[in-house]
Design a protein around this motif. Sequence first.
Motif, PDB file in Angstrom:
ATOM      1  N   ILE A 198       0.848  -1.185   0.000  1.00 21.90           N
ATOM      2  CA  ILE A 198       0.000   0.000   0.000  1.00 21.90           C
ATOM      3  C   ILE A 198       0.887   1.240   0.000  1.00 21.90           C
ATOM      4  N   GLY A 199       0.694   2.095  -0.967  1.00 19.93           N
ATOM      5  CA  GLY A 199       1.421   3.357  -1.019  1.00 19.93           C
ATOM      6  C   GLY A 199       0.557   4.484  -0.490  1.00 19.93           C
ATOM      7  N   LEU A 200       1.092   5.270   0.421  1.00 17.59           N
ATOM      8  CA  LEU A 200       0.383   6.410   1.005  1.00 17.59           C
ATOM      9  C   LEU A 200       1.117   7.689   0.640  1.00 17.59           C
ATOM     10  N   GLU A 201       0.455   8.573  -0.067  1.00 15.04           N
ATOM     11  CA  GLU A 201       1.077   9.858  -0.413  1.00 15.04           C
ATOM     12  C   GLU A 201       0.755  10.874   0.675  1.00 15.04           C
ATOM     13  N   MET A 202       1.806  11.466   1.222  1.00 10.22           N
ATOM     14  CA  MET A 202       1.691  12.451   2.284  1.00 10.22           C
ATOM     15  C   MET A 202       2.068  13.840   1.768  1.00 10.22           C
TER      16      MET A 202
ATOM     17  N   THR B  21       6.303  -3.568  12.644  1.00 10.87           N
ATOM     18  CA  THR B  21       5.200  -3.714  13.578  1.00 10.87           C
ATOM     19  C   THR B  21       4.692  -5.145  13.562  1.00 10.87           C
ATOM     20  N   SER B  22       4.108  -5.565  14.690  1.00  9.21           N
ATOM     21  CA  SER B  22       3.490  -6.885  14.767  1.00  9.21           C
ATOM     22  C   SER B  22       2.079  -6.879  14.187  1.00  9.21           C
ATOM     23  N   GLN B  23       1.590  -5.727  13.766  1.00  9.80           N
ATOM     24  CA  GLN B  23       0.264  -5.628  13.168  1.00  9.80           C
ATOM     25  C   GLN B  23       0.270  -6.193  11.746  1.00  9.80           C
ATOM     26  N   GLU B  24      -0.907  -6.239  11.150  1.00 10.48           N
ATOM     27  CA  GLU B  24      -1.069  -6.869   9.835  1.00 10.48           C
ATOM     28  C   GLU B  24      -0.262  -6.194   8.739  1.00 10.48           C
ATOM     29  N   ILE B  25      -0.049  -4.895   8.829  1.00 11.22           N
ATOM     30  CA  ILE B  25       0.667  -4.205   7.750  1.00 11.22           C
ATOM     31  C   ILE B  25       2.130  -4.618   7.676  1.00 11.22           C
ATOM     32  N   GLY B  26       2.683  -5.211   8.737  1.00  8.86           N
ATOM     33  CA  GLY B  26       4.043  -5.739   8.727  1.00  8.86           C
ATOM     34  C   GLY B  26       5.118  -4.689   8.941  1.00  8.86           C
ATOM     35  N   LEU B  27       5.108  -3.672   8.118  1.00  2.10           N
ATOM     36  CA  LEU B  27       6.106  -2.604   8.235  1.00  2.10           C
ATOM     37  C   LEU B  27       5.628  -1.401   7.451  1.00  2.10           C
ATOM     38  N   ILE B  28       6.287  -0.277   7.682  1.00  3.47           N
ATOM     39  CA  ILE B  28       6.203   0.846   6.757  1.00  3.47           C
ATOM     40  C   ILE B  28       7.642   1.151   6.335  1.00  3.47           C
ATOM     41  N   SER B  29       7.794   1.644   5.115  1.00  3.18           N
ATOM     42  CA  SER B  29       9.129   1.916   4.589  1.00  3.18           C
ATOM     43  C   SER B  29       9.148   3.326   4.013  1.00  3.18           C
TER      44      SER B  29
ATOM     45  N   LEU C 167       5.172   7.074   0.951  1.00  2.00           N
ATOM     46  CA  LEU C 167       5.835   6.042   1.754  1.00  2.00           C
ATOM     47  C   LEU C 167       5.078   4.739   1.595  1.00  2.00           C
ATOM     48  N   LEU C 168       5.777   3.648   1.794  1.00  3.01           N
ATOM     49  CA  LEU C 168       5.151   2.337   1.722  1.00  3.01           C
ATOM     50  C   LEU C 168       4.412   2.113   3.032  1.00  3.01           C
ATOM     51  N   GLY C 169       3.094   2.143   2.979  1.00  6.37           N
ATOM     52  CA  GLY C 169       2.289   2.072   4.187  1.00  6.37           C
ATOM     53  C   GLY C 169       1.990   0.674   4.654  1.00  6.37           C
ATOM     54  N   ALA C 170       2.358  -0.343   3.876  1.00  2.97           N
ATOM     55  CA  ALA C 170       2.167  -1.738   4.276  1.00  2.97           C
ATOM     56  C   ALA C 170       2.931  -2.637   3.327  1.00  2.97           C
ATOM     57  N   PHE C 171       3.525  -3.666   3.892  1.00  8.19           N
ATOM     58  CA  PHE C 171       4.051  -4.788   3.115  1.00  8.19           C
ATOM     59  C   PHE C 171       3.607  -6.025   3.887  1.00  8.19           C
ATOM     60  N   ALA C 172       2.373  -6.436   3.620  1.00 12.04           N
ATOM     61  CA  ALA C 172       1.718  -7.471   4.406  1.00 12.04           C
ATOM     62  C   ALA C 172       1.821  -8.813   3.711  1.00 12.04           C
ATOM     63  N   GLY C 173       2.193  -9.825   4.471  1.00 13.18           N
ATOM     64  CA  GLY C 173       2.219 -11.191   3.962  1.00 13.18           C
ATOM     65  C   GLY C 173       1.528 -12.109   4.943  1.00 13.18           C
TER      66      GLY C 173
ATOM     67  N   ALA D 183      -4.236   0.684   6.697  1.00 13.65           N
ATOM     68  CA  ALA D 183      -2.854   1.187   6.668  1.00 13.65           C
ATOM     69  C   ALA D 183      -2.729   2.473   7.479  1.00 13.65           C
ATOM     70  N   LEU D 184      -3.705   3.347   7.384  1.00 16.11           N
ATOM     71  CA  LEU D 184      -3.663   4.593   8.145  1.00 16.11           C
ATOM     72  C   LEU D 184      -3.827   4.329   9.638  1.00 16.11           C
ATOM     73  N   ALA D 185      -4.748   3.428   9.988  1.00 17.24           N
ATOM     74  CA  ALA D 185      -4.986   3.147  11.401  1.00 17.24           C
ATOM     75  C   ALA D 185      -3.776   2.494  12.047  1.00 17.24           C
ATOM     76  N   GLN D 186      -3.208   1.499  11.385  1.00 14.68           N
ATOM     77  CA  GLN D 186      -2.092   0.761  11.987  1.00 14.68           C
ATOM     78  C   GLN D 186      -0.785   1.532  11.876  1.00 14.68           C
TER      79      GLN D 186
END
Length: 530
Positions: free
Chosen positions: A370-374, A392-400, A414-420, A439-442
């Motif tokens: 998920i890409g989030l434009e800020m 993060t331990s949440q579903e999104i996995g990480l942000i980059s 920014l990469l708002g999620a890389f979920a697997g 993605a925004l919530a987590q």
Amino acid sequence: MDSGRRTPTRRQLLNAIGLMGGTAAVYQMMTTFGHAAETRFPGPPKLEGARKGSTVIVLGAGLAGMLAAYELEKAGYKVQILEYQNRPGGRNWSIYGGDKITEMGGATQNVGFAKGNYLNPGPWRIPHHHKTLLHYCKAFGVALEPFIQFNHNTYVHNVDAFGGQPQRFRSLAADFEGNIAELLGKAIDQKALDAKLTPEDTDRLKEALRGWGMLDKDMRYVKGMASSSHRGFELPPGGGVNGAPKPSDLLPFDQVLRSGIAANMSFFMNDEFQTTMFQPVGGMGKIGEGFARQVGRLVTYNAKVTKLFQDKSGVSVTYTDTVKGVATTAKADYCVCTIPLTVLSQIESNLSEKKQAAIAAVPYSNSVKIGLEMRRRFWEEDQDIFGGHSFTSQEIGLISYPNNNFFQDGPAVLLGAFAGGPGGYRLGGMTPEQRIEVALAQGSVFHPQQYRKEFMNGASVAWNRVPWVMGCCARWNEDTRREHYQELVALEDRIVLAGEHASYVGCWMEGSLLSALDAITRLHKRALEA
């Protein structure tokens, strides 16, 4: 203590840390046995002497297909490429403002990123030892820049640690290493290690632990200037009369362990994730564009392959123009098929039962990006984060965080999620709008003051909903490799398969390229022997 959670003994902890801390030695051993060595690229293949008029049809204009076509044409073959999409590159893909993404099921996203901003939904980084890809990027004029993989100043978040509050990577890593160094020092003094060390080796090990863990003269990990030089100061050093720094408080060790920082630290030890890494300037899709500059004239786009047959005289491929709806049959002497196995398994063919069983045996992983434009680069301006990942331990996995255009004003993605895994499948089952909301919530746990306030728009790709691949990449295991791998990659009469699924470097572009070079070398040999 939590119910069901057992505190490890010192011996168990030391054993576990020894396994992790010995990664360099384990890596050396694995390299010796060929399990983690640098990828094999002796240079471009030396194919020559193709029979005059020999023809090859390549299925798929991803990197494997385009490289196969490039080297085969150089060798003297007449080549045609059929590609389902209206662009080259396959999973080598960048999404820009103005692009449209239509998923299986019909959900459509109109991407609103500002000019120059992008999301790489597939590959997004290149290890320094992926020599095949680096060679052809240079040969085809694809400009590369550093990809910042490891950043001490990012965050680690675990819902079960520190009351759900994220901590800086550097502080967690420093406190983890410092406490482990102290434990090992005590174990040495108590002669509690299993290994036999000479007195001289014991002294050397203690000094090494003192420096590595920032321990004091009594081999203790305590709040002070030494520990703060790794984990960060409460008040950084300054100039003038009030320039003295103030050391920072240490984190409770039980919470450090609970945070999962050891897994985050070991992540960067993996040989494929070690620095230096690279990315193309302007988006990962620039690699596909660079390859297409060499062979784009050979590509028929919007070509949906429906049948693949061969006989003693050659290969025939039936495809439908997805724009005009017209069916056509193309013929050639040989075929290099790079279609993902998830799709190839649904195409009518007369491949052998063993080959078709191998094609059907390999599952594909899913992931969601998920890409989030800020509106602004608040992670740089407010938190001093320049590239790297927050976990993060949440579903999104990480942000980059983006690795380009540092210090620039204006919007950035920014990469708002890389979920697997389970998180990837759950996000994949949502609508694009629902994914953005998750993605925004987590992601707000990392930047609670800025995340929603600065958000402009977003885009997502759930790979199990992408019609031309229906998954992210092939996931072999030991059993399926043992039973099906050699059958999958074997040249069957006039047809050979290639792609990341036909390599031991799965899920990487390097695997696709190495597979293609191996496949066409064997195909050329067969053609000369015919």
